[in-house]
Enzyme design. Structure first.
Site, PDB file in Angstrom:
ATOM      1  N   LYS A 255       6.553   4.807  -0.486  1.00 32.44           N
ATOM      2  CA  LYS A 255       5.965   3.473  -0.593  1.00 32.44           C
ATOM      3  C   LYS A 255       6.992   2.404  -0.932  1.00 32.44           C
ATOM      4  CE  LYS A 255       1.279   4.936  -1.801  1.00 32.44           C
ATOM      5  NZ  LYS A 255       0.202   4.883  -2.819  1.00 32.44           N
ATOM      6  N   ARG A 256       8.095   2.811  -1.554  1.00 28.21           N
ATOM      7  CA  ARG A 256       9.090   1.794  -1.912  1.00 28.21           C
ATOM      8  C   ARG A 256       9.768   1.223  -0.664  1.00 28.21           C
ATOM      9  NH1 ARG A 256      12.212   6.485  -2.774  1.00 28.21           N
ATOM     10  NH2 ARG A 256      14.288   6.405  -1.831  1.00 28.21           N
TER      11      ARG A 256
END
Length: 480
Positions: A255-256
């Site tokens: 997700k980063r």
């Protein structure tokens, strides 16, 4: 052991090709899963086989109906639903337990009565000695009759302890593991439910899966799963373990790095499914220097020999560039139908469709198409962005007044006629065409960039165009 076939494509065994995609329904369909599904689908298509879908919902605590729906939604968008209705793994629990019972009966599995506290103590001891924990249960060869009545137990496989296990992986090459490194993993939990390791093997066998194509994070599992396959005297599938997808920084995609679910690329970023399929295909697989590859071409060309052994890096800019190509190739009515819901105030679908040929040439995604089309339905007086407002100084507004007067007298409202008129005015005023066109663009669209200004005039029509110009124009002095 089954070995690769021979001939032109050395990744096909002589049996019928059946592949599967087997996601766990604990969330959205992520990018890596979508690529795995695509590779399985393409391999089956290339070899005239079947591509099946199995929902591995044995983790009841984490599996949800919403996640199952999200997986079907993502696969449907990409055109990767199975050739048959999906198999629900949990519904096959009785069959999994049946195989565990058969392994017990044949002496290839055993009931282990070690408690959770005993297991925890042994793990702690291994950690203290800084060595890997591999269970050596005294119950492996014990007589189960010696166990205290009613004592909870699990069923464990008797993993081989001597020699080695070899996998001729169709992507990774030959991989060997010493059997002493394998553990007696659990087949049935103390409540009688099957573990993932057992369920996967049984389902693959019963579904006649010939090729297990999946992420290389499952490579270690293959060696453990072969213990079950060999004990049951089942035919081994051929394995192909695909390297992971990393972010631009080289780390595992997460997700980063931004969106990781295919639904986000469709809904939030406005990517077309054909662009996503083409991009996922090229993410770790190649066919010469070809970049634009249609689904039909991919089904003809795909082979596991073209899959690289190193992780691929996800590049959003490349995906958007590829998406721009597919936008330009897409049918205008289809694009208009996709863009309209993305607009706060959408114009009539017919007008939006008519605008697509001039809008899609400069857009990379559906959001940019929607932004570019916003001028079609903007209400007067138009709100000007900062750059457009900067184009409308006193001289520019004076020019607009003259343009309005000239266009108001014009009956031929076509791009060719309007262009001829504006060029003639520029010559008469001895200014560059941009001195007239840029303020005109600002007045008509409220922006400093837009499709060709003459296309904009035609799309808006004579009355609306003249009204927008008049809103921003300085009055033309009347001769005394």
């Amino acid at each position: 052991m089954a070995t690769p076939g021979v001939g032109g494509d050395q990744t096909v065994a002589p049996r019928a090709v059946v592949t599967r995609f087997a996601p766990s329904p604990t969330g959205y369909l992520h990018i890596g899963g979508a690529r795995t599904a695509l590779f399985n689908w393409l391999f089956a298509r290339r070899h005239g086989g079947r591509y099946l879908l199995r929902i591995e919902d044995t983790d009841r605590a984490r599996s949800t109906d919403a996640a199952i729906a999200a997986i079907h939604d993502g696969l449907g968008w990409l055109g990767l639903e199975g050739d048959e209705p999906a198999v629900m793994q949990f519904a096959r629990t009785a069959r999994h337990a049946e195989v565990a019972a058969a392994l017990l009966a044949s002496g290839h599995a055993y009931r282990c009565y070690l408690s959770s506290d005993e297991l925890a103590a042994r793990r702690a001891a291994a950690q203290a000695e800084r060595c890997p924990f591999r269970l050596k249960s005294e119950w492996r060869e014990a007589d189960g009759a010696d166990a205290p009545a009613g004592t909870p137990h699990v069923v464990r496989i008797k993993a081989p302890t001597a020699g080695e296990t070899v996998i001729d992986d169709l992507v990774q090459g030959q991989v060997t593991v010493a059997n002493e490194e394998l553990d007696d993993f659990v087949l049935l939990r103390s409540d009688g439910t099957p573990t993932y390791m057992l369920a996967v093997v049984v389902d693959d066998h019963d579904m006649a899966i010939s090729h297990v194509i999946r992420g290389d994070d499952h490579l270690n599992n293959a060696f453990r799963q072969l213990a079950i396959i060999d004990a049951m005297r089942w035919e081994r599938p051929l394995y192909a373990h695909i390297p992971m997808i990393h972010g631009a920084d080289g780390g595992k995609l997460s997700k980063r790095h931004g969106a990781t679910g295919v639904d986000a690329y469709r809904d939030a970023l406005g990517i077309l499914p054909e662009a996503m399929v083409n991009y996922l295909l090229r993410l770790g697989w190649g066919h010469g220097d070809d970049e634009i590859i249609s689904r039909d071409q991919a089904a003809q060309w795909f082979d596991l020999g073209g899959v690289g052994k190193s992780p691929s890096r996800f590049d959003l800019a490349k995906l958007q560039s590829l998406n721009g190509h597919y936008l330009r190739e897409a049918d205008d009515p289809r694009l208009a139908a996709l863009v309209a819901p993305r607009m706060a105030l959408a114009p009539a679908l017919a007008l939006l469709t008519a605008a697509m040929p001039v809008l899609k040439v400069r857009a990379r995604d559906l959001n940019e198409l929607a932004a570019g089309a916003a001028f079609l339905s903007a209400t007067r007086p138009l709100a000007l962005d900062a750059k457009a407002d900067g184009l409308l100084g006193p001289d520019a507004r004076s020019f607009l007044g003259q343009v309005h007067a000239r266009f108001a007298a014009q009956n031929d409202w076509t791009t060719a006629a309007l262009e001829a008129t504006l060029k003639s005015m520029a010559e008469e005023l001895t200014v560059g065409l941009g001195k007239l066109a840029q303020p005109l663009r600002a007045a008509l669209t409220g922006q400093a960039t837009s499709p060709g200004i003459f296309d904009v005039l035609v799309l808006l029509g004579r009355e609306e165009s003249l009204a927008r110009i008049a809103d921003q124009a300085a009055p033309v002095p009347v001769a005394p």
